[in-house]
Design an enzyme around this catalytic site. Structure first.
Site, PDB file in Angstrom:
ATOM      1  N   GLU A  64      74.440  58.358  80.841  1.00  0.00           N
ATOM      2  CA  GLU A  64      73.130  57.827  81.202  1.00  0.00           C
ATOM      3  C   GLU A  64      72.087  58.004  80.091  1.00  0.00           C
ATOM      4  O   GLU A  64      71.086  58.725  80.266  1.00  0.00           O
ATOM      5  CB  GLU A  64      72.630  58.483  82.496  1.00  0.00           C
ATOM      6  CG  GLU A  64      73.559  58.267  83.678  1.00  0.00           C
ATOM      7  CD  GLU A  64      73.050  58.895  84.982  1.00  0.00           C
ATOM      8  OE1 GLU A  64      72.069  59.658  84.932  1.00  0.00           O
ATOM      9  OE2 GLU A  64      73.634  58.634  86.034  1.00  0.00           O
ATOM     10  N   ASN A  81      77.342  54.205  86.702  1.00  0.00           N
ATOM     11  CA  ASN A  81      76.831  55.117  87.728  1.00  0.00           C
ATOM     12  C   ASN A  81      75.917  54.336  88.653  1.00  0.00           C
ATOM     13  O   ASN A  81      75.002  53.644  88.188  1.00  0.00           O
ATOM     14  CB  ASN A  81      76.032  56.267  87.099  1.00  0.00           C
ATOM     15  CG  ASN A  81      76.919  57.225  86.331  1.00  0.00           C
ATOM     16  OD1 ASN A  81      78.142  57.065  86.284  1.00  0.00           O
ATOM     17  ND2 ASN A  81      76.312  58.219  85.717  1.00  0.00           N
ATOM     18  N   GLU A 108      80.046  57.612  88.580  1.00  0.00           N
ATOM     19  CA  GLU A 108      79.267  58.438  89.506  1.00  0.00           C
ATOM     20  C   GLU A 108      78.831  57.585  90.680  1.00  0.00           C
ATOM     21  O   GLU A 108      78.353  56.452  90.511  1.00  0.00           O
ATOM     22  CB  GLU A 108      77.986  59.007  88.878  1.00  0.00           C
ATOM     23  CG  GLU A 108      78.194  60.173  87.976  1.00  0.00           C
ATOM     24  CD  GLU A 108      76.878  60.739  87.446  1.00  0.00           C
ATOM     25  OE1 GLU A 108      75.835  60.621  88.122  1.00  0.00           O
ATOM     26  OE2 GLU A 108      76.907  61.271  86.325  1.00  0.00           O
ATOM     27  N   HIS A 158      75.916  65.249  78.215  1.00  0.00           N
ATOM     28  CA  HIS A 158      75.254  65.058  79.511  1.00  0.00           C
ATOM     29  C   HIS A 158      73.974  65.894  79.475  1.00  0.00           C
ATOM     30  O   HIS A 158      73.801  66.836  80.237  1.00  0.00           O
ATOM     31  CB  HIS A 158      76.195  65.456  80.642  1.00  0.00           C
ATOM     32  CG  HIS A 158      75.810  64.944  82.003  1.00  0.00           C
ATOM     33  ND1 HIS A 158      76.685  64.269  82.830  1.00  0.00           N
ATOM     34  CD2 HIS A 158      74.644  65.013  82.703  1.00  0.00           C
ATOM     35  CE1 HIS A 158      76.087  63.955  83.973  1.00  0.00           C
ATOM     36  NE2 HIS A 158      74.837  64.402  83.912  1.00  0.00           N
ATOM     37  N   ARG A 196      85.987  64.451  85.737  1.00  0.00           N
ATOM     38  CA  ARG A 196      85.035  64.083  84.684  1.00  0.00           C
ATOM     39  C   ARG A 196      84.059  65.245  84.497  1.00  0.00           C
ATOM     40  O   ARG A 196      83.294  65.558  85.403  1.00  0.00           O
ATOM     41  CB  ARG A 196      84.293  62.807  85.094  1.00  0.00           C
ATOM     42  CG  ARG A 196      83.199  62.400  84.163  1.00  0.00           C
ATOM     43  CD  ARG A 196      82.575  61.053  84.537  1.00  0.00           C
ATOM     44  NE  ARG A 196      81.462  60.807  83.652  1.00  0.00           N
ATOM     45  CZ  ARG A 196      80.182  60.871  84.015  1.00  0.00           C
ATOM     46  NH1 ARG A 196      79.842  61.092  85.260  1.00  0.00           N
ATOM     47  NH2 ARG A 196      79.236  60.679  83.115  1.00  0.00           N
ATOM     48  N   TYR A 230      73.660  54.503  92.436  1.00  0.00           N
ATOM     49  CA  TYR A 230      73.167  55.232  93.609  1.00  0.00           C
ATOM     50  C   TYR A 230      72.353  54.343  94.553  1.00  0.00           C
ATOM     51  O   TYR A 230      72.464  54.455  95.757  1.00  0.00           O
ATOM     52  CB  TYR A 230      72.307  56.430  93.176  1.00  0.00           C
ATOM     53  CG  TYR A 230      73.134  57.505  92.501  1.00  0.00           C
ATOM     54  CD1 TYR A 230      73.746  58.506  93.245  1.00  0.00           C
ATOM     55  CD2 TYR A 230      73.332  57.504  91.116  1.00  0.00           C
ATOM     56  CE1 TYR A 230      74.533  59.485  92.648  1.00  0.00           C
ATOM     57  CE2 TYR A 230      74.121  58.472  90.516  1.00  0.00           C
ATOM     58  CZ  TYR A 230      74.719  59.464  91.276  1.00  0.00           C
ATOM     59  OH  TYR A 230      75.500  60.416  90.693  1.00  0.00           O
TER      60      TYR A 230
HETATM   61  O1  IFM Z   1      72.916  64.849  89.049  1.00  0.00           O
HETATM   62  C1  IFM Z   1      72.763  63.626  88.406  1.00  0.00           C
HETATM   63  C2  IFM Z   1      73.702  63.508  87.237  1.00  0.00           C
HETATM   64  O2  IFM Z   1      73.538  64.542  86.338  1.00  0.00           O
HETATM   65  C3  IFM Z   1      73.469  62.207  86.511  1.00  0.00           C
HETATM   66  N1  IFM Z   1      73.492  61.089  87.403  1.00  0.00           N
HETATM   67  C4  IFM Z   1      72.724  61.181  88.617  1.00  0.00           C
HETATM   68  C5  IFM Z   1      73.022  62.476  89.339  1.00  0.00           C
HETATM   69  C6  IFM Z   1      72.196  62.566  90.631  1.00  0.00           C
HETATM   70  O3  IFM Z   1      70.834  62.516  90.333  1.00  0.00           O
END
Ligand code: IFM
Length: 493
Positions: free
Chosen positions: A191, A318, A395, A146, A102, A320
């Site tokens: 995002e 995505n 992600e 992006h 990606r 985290y």
């Molecule tokens: O590095 C970023 C990415 O560009 C977009 N999503 C989160 C990642 C980590 O912060």
């Protein structure tokens, strides 16, 4: 920890999430044979070569050269020099057994000012990348945006202006005509939450503005850009690709049952401002009410919602970490631990009564709490809300303070903490699969260490280490671990 949790509810009723999470440290789990393992990057974070072959300036060039905007005044001028090391990086992907890659296309390489005819050298670079992937048996997954908006478009109003969305549709047509015979999956935006709220609300990201009205206008124009781009692509591609968008959806938990309204507000701004129009064809009524003092949303014109509401083959997610919120008492110092760099402005327009609480650890180097149960919870809530919508984790990954060790003369990075993070989140993804979630794949963020936006090069997310002096690539233990997973579709023991 939390009495109420919710994500993505269309009404204000908090959904019950996954409680009492196990530790998620499984091995040997088998993923479906057609489940895709890939890695992700983004143009400005890895390419460098910002002045070459006709590329125009982007808002991130401007922002990163603004003194004080980025940690250590770092910038993406060289980054990982991927632009010049394309073949080496493609070979690296092959050695890691990646099934998909990606990447994002830098709009200012294709249209240096965001308008006008295509820059052939820019198209040639991505054409080489796409062909290089295909010849190595790696599926190309292209993101159109992006975050590197051509600066000339920002000068005309950026995402706060409708004309930027219209220009994006034209850009999508150009790249669709050029690559629309070879791309497997098109992703319109990465995002948009960050583009709108960090770019125009908090000021932590380019273009560094702190204007709540502009942030909300940007939300709508990014949504509109998404719809216009899919329409444009559908009109010109000649293969049968999949269409998607990637959202950083927020797992929002309330500190107590009293926090339900804080959860609802953040869910509206962080999630439903995008899933509402994109997947349901409407902005949520509570979002409009919460932001009524900032705008009447009259920038949403007749017909816009029908354009935005496009069928998607896959929704990119995505993930985290999680958020913990409550309503601020207005007296004690307001906590602001939403995981984003605090540069003064708020990325949550209209939610000034919500505070983000510090969550229990462990944490990654970003200070983000490690909570694999949040991923499972998010996937289940998406399944409940959008049962017919296939999902893809586009992600997931972690920054840690890696170090290079030498055994004999052989350098290595023993990033056990990253392997553990990946294992735990992939276990969570597998648990979601077992519960019937239509999850199609997983992309680790990131293929290699890179420019982490406002944090410059201080945070390393890669499964491959980049030495920023020599630009040499060194696969970390996590890369070897991930390569084994990608070749077997089985979580290594
Ligand atoms: O590095 C970023 C990415 O560009 C977009 N999503 C989160 C990642 C980590 O912060």
């Amino acid at each position: 920890m939390s009495d109420s949790t919710t994500t993505l509810s269309t009404d204000s009723t908090p959904a019950v999430g996954v409680q009492g999470s196990p530790d998620y440290r499984d091995g040997g789990l088998e993923f479906p044979a057609d489940f895709v393992f890939g890695s992700a990057t983004a143009s400005y974070q890895i390419e460098g070569a910002v002045h070459e072959d006709g590329r125009g300036p982007s808002i991130w060039d401007t922002f990163s050269h603004t003194p004080g905007a980025i940690w250590n005044d770092d910038n993406g001028d060289v980054a990982d020099d991927h632009y010049h090391r394309l073949d080496e990086d493609l070979d690296l992907m092959k050695t890691l057994n990646l099934q998909a890659y990606r990447f994002s296309i830098a709009w200012p390489r294709i249209q240096p000012t965001g308008r006008g005819p295509a820059n052939q050298a820019g198209l040639a670079f991505y054409s080489r990348l796409i062909d290089g992937l295909i010849s190595r048996g790696i599926r190309p997954v292209a993101t159109l945006y992006h975050w590197d908006l051509p600066q000339a478009l920002e000068d005309e109003g950026g995402w706060a202006a409708r004309s930027t969305a219209e220009a994006f549709g034209e850009y999508a047509r150009i790249v669709g005509e050029a690559f629309g015979d070879r791309i497997h999956t098109w992703t319109t935006l990465n995002e948009p939450w960050c583009s709108a709220y960090l770019g125009y609300g908090s000021g932590a990201h380019a273009p560094g503005m702190t204007d709540p009205l502009k942030a909300l206008r940007a939300v709508h124009h990014l949504n509109l850009a998404h719809g216009l781009a899919i329409q444009a692509l559908r009109g010109v591609v000649t293969n049968d690709p999949e269409y998607s968008v990637t959202l950083n959806l927020h797992v929002v938990r309330g500190e107590s049952a009293d926090a339900a309204d804080a959860v609802r507000q953040i869910d509206a701004l962080g999630n439903r401002a995008f899933t509402g129009p994109m997947l349901k064809g409407a902005y949520p009524a509570d979002l409009l009410a919460d932001t009524a003092e900032i705008t009447d949303w009259s920038f949403v014109l007749d017909g816009d919602l029908a354009i935005i509401h496009q069928p998607l083959d896959v929704l990119g997610v995505n993930y985290y970490s999680t958020n913990l919120v409550r309503i601020w008492d207005g007296v004690s110092p307001r906590q602001n631990a939403d995981g984003h760099k605090d540069v003064g402005g708020s990325p949550w327009p209209g939610a000034s009564r919500v505070e983000f609480l510090v969550q229990p650890g462990p944490y990654t180097e970003m200070g983000w709490n490690i909570e694999p149960a949040g991923l499972e919870e998010l996937l289940l809530s998406l399944r409940d809300e959008f049962p017919a919508q296939p999902l893809m984790i586009t992600e997931n990954g972690a920054a840690f303070d890696d170090s290079v060790s030498l055994a004999g003369d052989v350098p290595a990075v023993h990033d056990a903490d990253r392997v553990d993070y990946l294992r735990r989140h992939l276990t969570a993804a597998h648990r979601a699969l077992e519960q019937g979630v239509d999850l199609r794949g997983y992309f680790v963020w990131s293929l290699m260490d890179n420019f982490e936006w406002g944090y410059g090069y201080s945070k390393r997310f890669g499964i491959v280490r980049v030495d920023y002096d020599t630009l040499e690539r060194l696969p970390k233990d996590s890369a070897h671990w991930y390569a084994q997973l990608a070749s077997t579709n089985r979580l290594p023991a």
